[in-house]
Design an enzyme around this catalytic site. Structure first.
Site, PDB file in Angstrom:
ATOM      1  N   ASP A  13       0.814  -1.224   0.000  1.00 22.98           N
ATOM      2  CA  ASP A  13       0.000   0.000   0.000  1.00 22.98           C
ATOM      3  C   ASP A  13       0.844   1.268   0.000  1.00 22.98           C
ATOM      4  OD1 ASP A  13      -2.275  -1.701   0.322  1.00 22.98           O
ATOM      5  OD2 ASP A  13      -1.821  -1.807   2.454  1.00 22.98           O
ATOM      6  N   LYS A  16       2.390   2.060  -5.085  1.00 20.12           N
ATOM      7  CA  LYS A  16       3.090   1.535  -6.274  1.00 20.12           C
ATOM      8  C   LYS A  16       2.276   1.772  -7.532  1.00 20.12           C
ATOM      9  CE  LYS A  16       3.001  -2.494  -4.342  1.00 20.12           C
ATOM     10  NZ  LYS A  16       2.479  -2.094  -3.024  1.00 20.12           N
ATOM     11  N   GLY A  40      -4.198  -4.424  -4.309  1.00 13.78           N
ATOM     12  CA  GLY A  40      -5.161  -3.365  -4.613  1.00 13.78           C
ATOM     13  C   GLY A  40      -4.408  -2.101  -4.899  1.00 13.78           C
ATOM     14  N   HIS A  41      -4.350  -1.730  -6.169  1.00 18.53           N
ATOM     15  CA  HIS A  41      -3.648  -0.501  -6.534  1.00 18.53           C
ATOM     16  C   HIS A  41      -4.680   0.525  -6.971  1.00 18.53           C
ATOM     17  CE1 HIS A  41      -0.059  -2.865  -6.389  1.00 18.53           C
ATOM     18  NE2 HIS A  41      -0.442  -3.636  -7.365  1.00 18.53           N
ATOM     19  N   GLN A 225       1.994  -6.085  -3.146  1.00 14.98           N
ATOM     20  CA  GLN A 225       2.306  -6.162  -1.705  1.00 14.98           C
ATOM     21  C   GLN A 225       3.621  -5.414  -1.420  1.00 14.98           C
ATOM     22  OE1 GLN A 225       1.503  -9.571  -3.168  1.00 14.98           O
ATOM     23  NE2 GLN A 225      -0.579  -8.860  -2.940  1.00 14.98           N
TER      24      GLN A 225
HETATM   25  P1  GDP Z   1      -0.393   0.332  -3.824  1.00 17.98           P
HETATM   26  O1  GDP Z   1      -1.109  -0.935  -3.567  1.00 17.98           O
HETATM   27  O2  GDP Z   1       1.033   0.295  -3.380  1.00 17.98           O
HETATM   28  O3  GDP Z   1      -0.544   0.816  -5.228  1.00 17.98           O
HETATM   29  O4  GDP Z   1      -1.053   1.442  -2.903  1.00 17.98           O
HETATM   30  P2  GDP Z   1      -2.613   1.759  -2.715  1.00 17.98           P
HETATM   31  O5  GDP Z   1      -3.221   2.021  -4.037  1.00 17.98           O
HETATM   32  O6  GDP Z   1      -3.260   0.777  -1.838  1.00 17.98           O
HETATM   33  O7  GDP Z   1      -2.545   3.072  -1.842  1.00 17.98           O
HETATM   34  C1  GDP Z   1      -2.152   4.246  -2.324  1.00 17.98           C
HETATM   35  C2  GDP Z   1      -3.295   5.218  -2.155  1.00 17.98           C
HETATM   36  O8  GDP Z   1      -2.751   6.477  -1.921  1.00 17.98           O
HETATM   37  C3  GDP Z   1      -4.155   5.363  -3.395  1.00 17.98           C
HETATM   38  O9  GDP Z   1      -5.456   5.683  -3.012  1.00 17.98           O
HETATM   39  C4  GDP Z   1      -3.506   6.518  -4.126  1.00 17.98           C
HETATM   40  O10 GDP Z   1      -4.406   7.233  -4.951  1.00 17.98           O
HETATM   41  C5  GDP Z   1      -3.064   7.358  -2.978  1.00 17.98           C
HETATM   42  N1  GDP Z   1      -1.818   8.088  -3.204  1.00 17.98           N
HETATM   43  C6  GDP Z   1      -0.732   7.715  -3.921  1.00 17.98           C
HETATM   44  N2  GDP Z   1       0.231   8.640  -3.816  1.00 17.98           N
HETATM   45  C7  GDP Z   1      -0.254   9.609  -2.986  1.00 17.98           C
HETATM   46  C8  GDP Z   1       0.288  10.806  -2.455  1.00 17.98           C
HETATM   47  O11 GDP Z   1       1.428  11.180  -2.696  1.00 17.98           O
HETATM   48  N3  GDP Z   1      -0.505  11.522  -1.605  1.00 17.98           N
HETATM   49  C9  GDP Z   1      -1.753  11.137  -1.278  1.00 17.98           C
HETATM   50  N4  GDP Z   1      -2.445  11.898  -0.434  1.00 17.98           N
HETATM   51  N5  GDP Z   1      -2.300  10.012  -1.751  1.00 17.98           N
HETATM   52  C10 GDP Z   1      -1.553   9.257  -2.594  1.00 17.98           C
END
Ligand code: GDP
Length: 425
Positions: A13, A16, A40-41, A225
């Site tokens: 999370d 990525k 979940g991205h 992950q």
């Molecule tokens: P992943 O699984 O690593 O892709 O991460 P997730 O998608 O679960 O979580 C990232 C969340 O943070 C998503 O809702 C993105 O839209 C949001 N996000 C990503 N980068 C940023 C950021 O720099 N600032 C904020 N406030 N939200 C972000």
């Protein structure tokens, strides 16, 4: 051109999806190398938010091929749903490719995952109940052989393989969990609607990746992950069943280690984790609650509230080493905007001994106490920052400290969910 790996540097999370989406713009192919629909991205484009579970985060770029490689596991029902959902939003998904060798999450894997997790009660390991563990277990167990995507192309092969699997699974369902047996027909019936949607994209994924590398095209290998959920290097047993670390990118795609040129470690400016397991910098107070609300730290796949805490510099250093990180993509720096002071754990105190790497035996993590360093907050919004010079001095100091701790340069900083809210270094 050597391949680039995007890896989660913490417990997942990290954001990525956003970073991969940005890289995908100039990439020829984005390849998911491990995991399944437990990921979940979220990718945000203007007022549109796309939640991806299995499909690589390059999918919003129509000319970029999006490959699910042999290290991933595919739930055809979830994948079909995801493709239908994207098509309803005018994303064709015609650039999707699925490895013939990717193993298949079948309905009995999901059922088993749920039954196992329920029976663990308070000892739950916090799986997403999406059949990930049982599918990877079947893959490594080998006989009766687990079903691969290529098997879905032949009804006879599929039927025989399901029958062989159920002969074992039904004993477990009945004897261990008192659950009614499943029939071959009902299992095949359950996945049959998904097959015409996903099977046209099943192909020799390694040949595609190899072709791109030989033509000197840009290849991005996307992990799901995070490092400390890795089966070998994570906080076992509270880990996933595959290898999110950058080394897993080679195993999961067939790209050789010498063909990887860059490893971008995506690290959130603070720490979160879902489910049970050691978490040295966890904040079980109003500050942790504040991070959860400001960072919207609720699972994309499960909706579960994520545990939140300060940046763990010991974990970051360990992760940078494990992944051979060549650059850090720091995300969600804006979530810390309002804080007057920010803590970073720069070492652990384990039984009076100061250590600066995570212990090999991660059971010792339970006894680790964080040694904090306090830094000044910037107390102004970062969301509009476009270049390094726009970042306030305190934010740059915080990033410099991350670089020192990880011994890795900053590659980019994300200051909001939008593509434009990214500062390149
Ligand atoms: P992943 O699984 O690593 O892709 O991460 P997730 O998608 O679960 O979580 C990232 C969340 O943070 C998503 O809702 C993105 O839209 C949001 N996000 C990503 N980068 C940023 C950021 O720099 N600032 C904020 N406030 N939200 C972000």
């Amino acid at each position: 051109m050597p391949a680039r790996v995007v890896v989660g540097a913490q417990w997942g999370d990290e954001g990525k999806g956003k970073i991969t989406d940005i890289l995908a713009e100039s990439a020829d192919v984005v390849v998911r190398y491990q995991g399944g629909s437990n990921a979940g991205h979220t990718v945000v484009v203007g007022s549109n938010s796309f939640k991806l579970h299995l499909i690589p985060s390059g999918i919003l770029h129509e000319s970029t091929l999006c490959v699910m490689a042999s290290g991933t596991i595919i739930d055809p029902i979830c994948l079909a749903d995801e493709m239908i959902g994207l098509r309803e939003r005018d994303i064709t998904c015609d650039n999707v490719r699925i490895s013939e060798n990717a193993h298949v999450i079948m309905p009995y894997h999901r059922l088993l995952d749920g039954l196992q997790e329920e029976s663990r009660g308070a000892g739950s390991i916090g799986t997403t109940r999406r059949g990930i563990g049982p599918t990877y277990t079947d893959k490594t167990r080998r006989m009766p052989r687990s079903i691969r995507m290529v098997d879905l192309l032949d009804q006879g092969v599929l039927r025989d393989a399901v029958a062989a699997q159920l002969a074992q699974k039904n004993v477990i369902f009945q004897e261990m969990y008192g659950h009614a047996p499943l029939s071959v027909d009902e299992v095949i019936e359950e996945i049959s609607g998904a097959l015409p949607i996903v099977t046209p994209y099943v192909t020799d994924a390694r040949a595609i990746i190899r072709g791109c590398l030989s033509r000197d095209e840009q290849v991005v290998l996307e992990g799901a992950q995070g490092t400390f959920l890795d089966l070998d290097y994570g906080t076992y047993p509270f880990v996933t069943s595959s290898h999110p670390v950058s080394g897993g990118a080679c195993l999961g795609t067939g790209v050789a280690p010498t063909e990887i040129g860059e490893v971008i470690a995506v690290v959130k400016a603070y720490t979160t984790r879902v489910g049970a397991g050691a978490f040295v910098t966890e904040l079980e107070d109003a500050t942790g609650e504040n991070l959860r609300e400001l960072g919207a730290e609720y699972g994309t796949t499960t909706g579960r509230p994520r545990r939140c805490g300060w940046l763990d510099g010991v974990a970051l250093r360990t992760s940078a080493e494990l992944n051979g990180a060549t650059g850090l993509a720091v995300t969600k720096l804006d979530v810390l905007d309002e804080l007057e002071t920010i803590q970073i754990a720069t070492a652990y105190d384990i039984g009076g001994e100061r250590v600066d790497r995570m212990p090999e035996n991660l059971d010792h993590m339970e006894d680790a106490r964080p040694v904090y360093e306090e830094m000044q907050g910037w107390q102004q919004p970062l969301g509009e920052c476009k270049k390094v010079a726009d970042l306030p001095a305190q934010a740059r100091a915080y990033l410099d400290r991350m670089t020192e701790l990880a011994d890795t340069a900053i590659w980019a900083v994300s200051v909001g969910p939008e593509r434009e809210q990214t500062v390149a270094f």
